[in-house]
Design an enzyme around this catalytic site. Structure first.
Site, PDB file in Angstrom:
ATOM      1  N   HIS A 224      -8.711  55.874  22.869  1.00  0.00           N
ATOM      2  CA  HIS A 224      -7.398  56.316  23.041  1.00  0.00           C
ATOM      3  C   HIS A 224      -6.857  55.555  24.391  1.00  0.00           C
ATOM      4  CE1 HIS A 224      -4.131  59.257  24.391  1.00  0.00           C
ATOM      5  NE2 HIS A 224      -4.329  59.736  23.244  1.00  0.00           N
ATOM      6  N   ASP A 281      -8.465  63.086  16.731  1.00  0.00           N
ATOM      7  CA  ASP A 281      -8.491  62.940  15.251  1.00  0.00           C
ATOM      8  C   ASP A 281     -10.176  63.246  14.820  1.00  0.00           C
ATOM      9  OD1 ASP A 281      -5.755  62.802  14.720  1.00  0.00           O
ATOM     10  OD2 ASP A 281      -5.980  60.940  15.347  1.00  0.00           O
TER      11      ASP A 281
HETATM   12  N1  ACO Z   1     -13.741  51.487  17.390  1.00  0.00           N
HETATM   13  C1  ACO Z   1     -14.290  50.003  18.060  1.00  0.00           C
HETATM   14  N2  ACO Z   1     -13.758  49.541  19.067  1.00  0.00           N
HETATM   15  C2  ACO Z   1     -12.754  49.872  19.633  1.00  0.00           C
HETATM   16  C3  ACO Z   1     -12.097  51.289  19.429  1.00  0.00           C
HETATM   17  C4  ACO Z   1     -12.684  51.886  18.259  1.00  0.00           C
HETATM   18  N3  ACO Z   1     -12.306  53.007  17.787  1.00  0.00           N
HETATM   19  N4  ACO Z   1     -10.880  51.680  20.005  1.00  0.00           N
HETATM   20  C5  ACO Z   1     -10.950  50.452  21.095  1.00  0.00           C
HETATM   21  N5  ACO Z   1     -12.023  49.637  20.841  1.00  0.00           N
HETATM   22  C6  ACO Z   1     -12.179  48.536  21.434  1.00  0.00           C
HETATM   23  C7  ACO Z   1     -11.177  47.191  21.227  1.00  0.00           C
HETATM   24  O1  ACO Z   1     -11.295  46.550  20.148  1.00  0.00           O
HETATM   25  C8  ACO Z   1     -11.268  46.699  22.538  1.00  0.00           C
HETATM   26  O2  ACO Z   1     -12.420  45.658  22.594  1.00  0.00           O
HETATM   27  P1  ACO Z   1     -12.439  44.453  23.428  1.00  0.00           P
HETATM   28  O3  ACO Z   1     -12.021  44.774  25.053  1.00  0.00           O
HETATM   29  O4  ACO Z   1     -13.445  43.707  23.149  1.00  0.00           O
HETATM   30  O5  ACO Z   1     -11.151  43.603  22.819  1.00  0.00           O
HETATM   31  C9  ACO Z   1     -11.585  47.643  23.688  1.00  0.00           C
HETATM   32  O6  ACO Z   1     -12.139  48.642  22.806  1.00  0.00           O
HETATM   33  C10 ACO Z   1     -10.466  48.542  24.335  1.00  0.00           C
HETATM   34  O7  ACO Z   1      -9.415  49.015  23.547  1.00  0.00           O
HETATM   35  P2  ACO Z   1      -7.867  48.805  23.534  1.00  0.00           P
HETATM   36  O8  ACO Z   1      -7.400  47.659  22.939  1.00  0.00           O
HETATM   37  O9  ACO Z   1      -7.626  48.795  25.080  1.00  0.00           O
HETATM   38  O10 ACO Z   1      -7.380  50.103  22.923  1.00  0.00           O
HETATM   39  P3  ACO Z   1      -5.951  50.485  22.892  1.00  0.00           P
HETATM   40  O11 ACO Z   1      -5.727  51.430  24.079  1.00  0.00           O
HETATM   41  O12 ACO Z   1      -5.148  49.349  22.727  1.00  0.00           O
HETATM   42  O13 ACO Z   1      -5.752  51.330  21.401  1.00  0.00           O
HETATM   43  C11 ACO Z   1      -6.404  53.014  19.889  1.00  0.00           C
HETATM   44  C12 ACO Z   1      -6.049  52.787  21.499  1.00  0.00           C
HETATM   45  C13 ACO Z   1      -5.307  52.474  18.867  1.00  0.00           C
HETATM   46  C14 ACO Z   1      -6.139  54.374  19.952  1.00  0.00           C
HETATM   47  C15 ACO Z   1      -7.767  52.411  19.536  1.00  0.00           C
HETATM   48  O14 ACO Z   1      -9.010  53.225  20.409  1.00  0.00           O
HETATM   49  C16 ACO Z   1      -8.099  52.736  18.186  1.00  0.00           C
HETATM   50  O15 ACO Z   1      -7.771  51.918  17.358  1.00  0.00           O
HETATM   51  N6  ACO Z   1      -8.810  53.764  17.889  1.00  0.00           N
HETATM   52  C17 ACO Z   1      -9.073  53.982  16.564  1.00  0.00           C
HETATM   53  C18 ACO Z   1      -7.991  54.684  15.758  1.00  0.00           C
HETATM   54  C19 ACO Z   1      -7.820  56.184  16.188  1.00  0.00           C
HETATM   55  O16 ACO Z   1      -8.740  56.993  16.366  1.00  0.00           O
HETATM   56  N7  ACO Z   1      -6.606  56.292  16.601  1.00  0.00           N
HETATM   57  C20 ACO Z   1      -5.951  57.597  17.245  1.00  0.00           C
HETATM   58  C21 ACO Z   1      -5.819  57.739  18.573  1.00  0.00           C
HETATM   59  S1  ACO Z   1      -4.962  59.358  19.098  1.00  0.00           S
HETATM   60  C22 ACO Z   1      -3.742  59.350  18.391  1.00  0.00           C
HETATM   61  O17 ACO Z   1      -3.004  58.533  18.332  1.00  0.00           O
HETATM   62  C23 ACO Z   1      -3.278  60.814  18.052  1.00  0.00           C
END
Ligand code: ACO
Length: 327
Positions: A224, A281
């Site tokens: 998140h 979710d």
């Molecule tokens: N699975 C694997 N790796 C992940 C995930 C995940 N679900 N989420 C983040 N990461 C990783 C990123 O690749 C990044 O890795 P790095 O530092 O090695 O490059 C690190 O964790 C940090 O993540 P951010 O890029 O800072 O995450 P951001 O805040 O930009 O994105 C998001 C948040 C879009 C929710 C992301 O966690 C994601 O894609 N999750 C899966 C989709 C999801 O469940 N979305 C619903 C969110 S809740 C909502 O909107 C209602």
């Protein structure tokens, strides 16, 4: 509905206001007859999110004229109409998809019960939701009602800042919510759990795949932008899923897989070091499945829940006398 009023008008309603708003919702829950024709224009396999956003835009032409909902009474009616009709449109899009006649709302049911009635009744048999189903759906909607400056809410505010009307702004929010990184994740979680259940891979295989950056896979329902710990909504939904399945005497293998996946991920340094935890979710789909909502409607369910929040943000932008256009 009380939650919606609290968000939109800034305070809990008294008895009189509550009754008046409920009656506005009831009076505004049916679609204009002409709107039924729009459903025929979509292919039967149209995604319900595309129908929802298009129909909310179209609704503006059938509801109040734009100049009327800038005054307090007109806005109250437009807000009630949008909250009531988003639910009617969602159920009607499902009916079109499965080739059944559209079911009219009933005036004696509460918001959640009425939605389930429009989804699952057929002309020759009324569907009576159990109290457990109606309660679970109500809780799902409350938990999704608003959540600060997320992607779709920011979109609604962006569009509103140009002076665009309520329906145009909310329709844009629906499209932003559709993306798999935002509300679309609730569908993707179930698809991910299904693949594991069908034996394509184990939970450990899936986690290994996610960690392999070349795969491009993500653990859907994890992570998140703001929460770097357990999303409090996920905790509530996880417990609620347990209770609902118990009450309905259902065993859903996907719930066991979700719990196992959570355990594997939370013991893995990849997730721990990045502070990735289940979000709203991750468990919500288990509840929707138990109620009988098909997977491709999941993001629409999120949109129904979020509509009061979007309306509240539209109002906040529109009411601000110092508001300037965003860019
Ligand atoms: N699975 C694997 N790796 C992940 C995930 C995940 N679900 N989420 C983040 N990461 C990783 C990123 O690749 C990044 O890795 P790095 O530092 O090695 O490059 C690190 O964790 C940090 O993540 P951010 O890029 O800072 O995450 P951001 O805040 O930009 O994105 C998001 C948040 C879009 C929710 C992301 O966690 C994601 O894609 N999750 C899966 C989709 C999801 O469940 N979305 C619903 C969110 S809740 C909502 O909107 C209602």
């Amino acid at each position: 509905i009380e939650t919606a009023e609290l968000l939109i008008f800034g305070e809990l309603p008294d008895e009189e206001e509550r009754a008046e708003f409920r009656s506005l919702l009831t009076e505004n829950s049916a679609l204009h007859q002409d709107m039924g024709k729009h459903f025929d224009g979509f292919p039967t396999n149209a995604h319900p999110m595309s129908i929802l956003s298009a129909m909310i835009s179209a609704l503006q032409s059938h509801d109040l004229p734009e100049h009327q909902f800038t005054d307090a009474n007109g806005f109250r009616e437009a807000a009630a109409s949008l909250i009531a009709k988003t639910r009617t449109i969602a159920a009607a899009s499902y009916k079109s998809h499965v080739g059944q006649p559209i079911i009219y709302p009933r005036y004696d049911l509460n918001y959640a019960e009425n939605f389930l009635h429009m989804m699952f009744s057929v002309p020759y048999r009324d569907y009576e939701a159990t109290p457990e189903e109606a309660h679970a759906l109500n809780m799902f909607l409350v938990l999704h009602a608003d959540h600060e400056q997320n992607c779709s809410t920011s979109t609604v505010r962006m569009v509103a800042s140009s002076g665009a009307n309520l329906y145009a702004s909310v329709s844009a929010g629906v499209n932003a919510l559709w993306g798999p990184l935002h509300g679309g994740a609730n569908m993707q979680v179930i698809e991910m759990l299904e693949r594991i259940r069908q034996g394509a891979m184990t939970t450990r295989d899936y986690v290994a795949r996610v960690k392999d950056r070349k795969s491009g896979a993500k653990l859907m329902g994890f992570g998140h932008r703001v929460y770097r710990n357990f999303d409090p909504r996920a905790r509530i939904l996880k417990d609620a899923a347990d209770r609902l399945l118990d009450a309905m005497h259902i065993t859903d293998p996907l719930l066991d897989i979700a719990r196992e996946l959570e355990q594997v991920a939370l013991a893995d340094d990849y997730f721990v070091s990045r502070r990735l935890y289940p979000n709203v979710d991750f468990y919500s789909g288990i509840i929707l499945r138990a109620i009988g909502i098909p997977v491709d409607m999941f993001t629409v369910m999120f949109a129904i829940g979020r509509t009061p929040g979007w309306i509240a943000h539209w109002k906040e932008v529109t009411d601000n006398p110092r508001q300037r256009i965003y860019r």
